[in-house]
Write a protein that holds these residues in place. Structure first.
Motif, PDB file in Angstrom:
ATOM      1  N   ILE A   1      -0.029  10.645   0.825  1.00 12.42           N
ATOM      2  CA  ILE A   1      -0.493   9.703  -0.199  1.00 12.42           C
ATOM      3  C   ILE A   1      -0.240   8.262   0.252  1.00 12.42           C
ATOM      4  O   ILE A   1      -1.110   7.385   0.121  1.00 12.42           O
ATOM      5  CB  ILE A   1       0.214   9.981  -1.535  1.00 12.42           C
ATOM      6  N   VAL A   2       0.940   8.015   0.810  1.00 14.74           N
ATOM      7  CA  VAL A   2       1.282   6.654   1.210  1.00 14.74           C
ATOM      8  C   VAL A   2       0.371   6.168   2.331  1.00 14.74           C
ATOM      9  O   VAL A   2      -0.115   5.027   2.302  1.00 14.74           O
ATOM     10  CB  VAL A   2       2.764   6.573   1.633  1.00 14.74           C
ATOM     11  N   THR A   3       0.121   7.009   3.335  1.00  8.78           N
ATOM     12  CA  THR A   3      -0.733   6.580   4.452  1.00  8.78           C
ATOM     13  C   THR A   3      -2.168   6.324   4.005  1.00  8.78           C
ATOM     14  O   THR A   3      -2.813   5.380   4.469  1.00  8.78           O
ATOM     15  CB  THR A   3      -0.723   7.636   5.565  1.00  8.78           C
ATOM     16  N   ILE A   4      -2.678   7.150   3.104  1.00  8.07           N
ATOM     17  CA  ILE A   4      -4.040   6.920   2.605  1.00  8.07           C
ATOM     18  C   ILE A   4      -4.113   5.591   1.848  1.00  8.07           C
ATOM     19  O   ILE A   4      -5.060   4.805   2.026  1.00  8.07           O
ATOM     20  CB  ILE A   4      -4.485   8.090   1.716  1.00  8.07           C
ATOM     21  N   MET A   5      -3.130   5.318   1.010  1.00  7.29           N
ATOM     22  CA  MET A   5      -3.127   4.057   0.266  1.00  7.29           C
ATOM     23  C   MET A   5      -3.002   2.860   1.214  1.00  7.29           C
ATOM     24  O   MET A   5      -3.639   1.824   1.015  1.00  7.29           O
ATOM     25  CB  MET A   5      -1.982   4.047  -0.738  1.00  7.29           C
ATOM     26  N   MET A   6      -2.199   3.028   2.267  1.00 11.32           N
ATOM     27  CA  MET A   6      -2.032   1.917   3.212  1.00 11.32           C
ATOM     28  C   MET A   6      -3.269   1.714   4.066  1.00 11.32           C
ATOM     29  O   MET A   6      -3.488   0.627   4.602  1.00 11.32           O
ATOM     30  CB  MET A   6      -0.795   2.153   4.072  1.00 11.32           C
ATOM     31  N   ASN A   7      -4.083   2.736   4.203  1.00 15.32           N
ATOM     32  CA  ASN A   7      -5.383   2.538   4.861  1.00 15.32           C
ATOM     33  C   ASN A   7      -6.233   1.543   4.072  1.00 15.32           C
ATOM     34  O   ASN A   7      -6.855   0.642   4.649  1.00 15.32           O
ATOM     35  CB  ASN A   7      -6.121   3.873   4.974  1.00 15.32           C
TER      36      ASN A   7
END
Length: 450
Positions: free
Chosen positions: A216-222
């Protein structure tokens, strides 16, 4: 002869019969034991493990994907559709059209990615191979970053954001101020690696401190990285080219560009050497270093690693720092090797997500990722030639790539299609039911005699 004598004789014959029955039972038991099938030799088990192992599964997954892609090519080809209209009158025309469509498409794919037999001379004939290696350069670096996170039990889906931040950092160093050639290039590479490492390290820190799920965090940071880049490209004095209204950076200075490996007539640059060095580094890290051992231990069982004294939370931070830095090398290769005239918001070119496929196909092993990166580089280079030469939509290549992931994610399906054994499971030797012992046979015969 008296009745007592007859009874004694009958008893004697019964005893003799029991003795002979016991002997026959013992002989039968010996024969049954000797009839048991001996266990299979160890070489057979080794062969079963190889045929059902991950390497063979990966190769056959590619084969199945190519077969499925060939079916799609045949179904969408106009000549095949026309010939199938009169299939029952002349079925040979349909098969001929299918062969022409599929062989022409894959032939163009090969000539566009490996060697062009129609080119004048060897120097021009190998240009497709150099294009394949050029496309493979960022795929290898990004795949190593994603694969390293996989080995530690983390899913780094943020390759897009890490590439964008790395490209922004390396690009800003590359066009902002002049420096001597070697120093400028090295500084731009380091800036890109640090940018990707910081963007990935944030994910590891949140995972360690708050338990936030890295997917979830990596997708949001994308999303954050994409819109941050758009903002910087539209801001004068940041990344936008001076005097331009377009969201694009200035061209890179010549001192910050990867040198050509085979001359200016080819696109292949020294970024390939950096990706090879990164592959060797990740192999050494996972196979020869204590830090890599901790990564693998946490990836296998974090609870057991914690009991063994490994700081799991700190390991999460370390692995995401290194993963983001490796993915950042892909962004550096895009900026300093491929798009040297300046870049826009599409600098990642989908490589951040393709790296997940490359890591899966390479089984998260460094040299497997290296080979998988070259294979997907060939798909990218040959897909354009297939579209130009045969009129096949380049989306077919994307379908093949997706099918590769599907088959790799379902090893039992591949084993079922090709009737492959399951590694580690051997067939038990078939044996006859155990025969009765001599004592059991003697007791049974005595009971019959009574």
């Amino acid at each position: 002869m008296s009745d007592t004598t007859i009874a004694s004789a009958g008893s004697g014959s019964s005893g003799a019969s029991g003795t002979s029955g016991a002997a026959g039972g013992a002989a039968g038991g010996s024969g049954a034991t000797s009839g048991a099938v001996p266990p299979a030799p160890k070489s057979n088990q080794i062969l079963r493990d190889i045929m059902g192992g991950s390497v063979v599964i990966s190769i056959l997954a590619v084969v199945l994907a190519l077969v499925a892609g060939g079916i799609l090519i045949a179904l969408t080809d106009e000549n095949v559709q026309a010939a199938s209209g009169y299939y029952f009158s002349r079925p040979g025309d349909t098969f001929s059209a299918v062969w022409t469509a599929v062989s022409g498409a894959y032939g163009a794919l090969f000539q566009g990615s490996v060697y062009n037999f129609g080119a004048a001379g060897f120097a021009k004939g190998i240009k497709p191979l150099t294009d394949t290696l050029t496309f493979a350069t960022p795929l290898i670096a990004a795949g190593l970053g994603v694969g390293l996170a996989f080995r530690a039990g983390m899913f780094n889906i943020g390759g897009q954001g890490q590439m964008i931040i790395a490209a922004a950092c390396a690009g800003w160093v590359g066009f902002s101020f002049p420096l001597p050639y070697g120093i400028h290039l090295a500084l731009a590479i380091v800036a890109g690696v640090i940018g990707g490492a910081v963007w990935g390290g944030i994910v590891g820190l949140l995972k360690a401190r708050t338990g936030a799920h890295e997917v979830i965090v990596t997708i949001m940071m994308n999303y954050i990285a994409v819109y941050l880049l758009l903002f910087l490209l539209r801001t004068p004095g940041a990344l936008q080219a001076p005097g331009s209204n377009n969201p694009k950076t200035p061209p890179m200075l010549p001192t910050a560009i990867y040198p050509d490996l085979l001359g200016s007539s080819y696109n292949l640059h020294a970024g390939l050497l950096v990706s090879i060095a990164a592959t060797v580094f990740v192999w050494w890290l996972l196979s020869r270093s204590s830090l890599g051992f901790r990564f693998r231990a946490v990836g296998i069982n974090p609870n057991a690693a914690r009991v063994a004294g490994i700081n799991v939370k700190r390991t999460y931070i370390y692995v995401m720092l290194l993963s983001g830095g490796l993915v950042g090398l892909a962004g550096v290769a895009q900026v300093l090797g491929t798009v040297t005239s300046g870049f826009s918001s599409g600098i990642d070119a989908g490589i951040g997500f393709d790296a997940i496929t490359v890591a899966l196909l390479g089984r998260s092993k460094p040299w497997g990722i290296f080979v998988a990166g070259i294979l997907f580089g060939a798909f990218k280079a040959g897909g354009f030639a297939m579209q130009a030469g045969e009129g096949i939509p380049v989306d077919i290549v994307l379908v093949v790539q997706s099918l590769i992931v599907l088959f790799i994610a379902a090893p039992p399906l591949v084993r079922a299609v090709f009737r492959l054994p399951t590694p580690g499971v051997s067939k038990k030797p078939t044996t006859k039911p155990p025969a009765k012992s001599s004592k059991q046979a003697q007791t049974a015969n005595t009971a019959v005699a009574k």
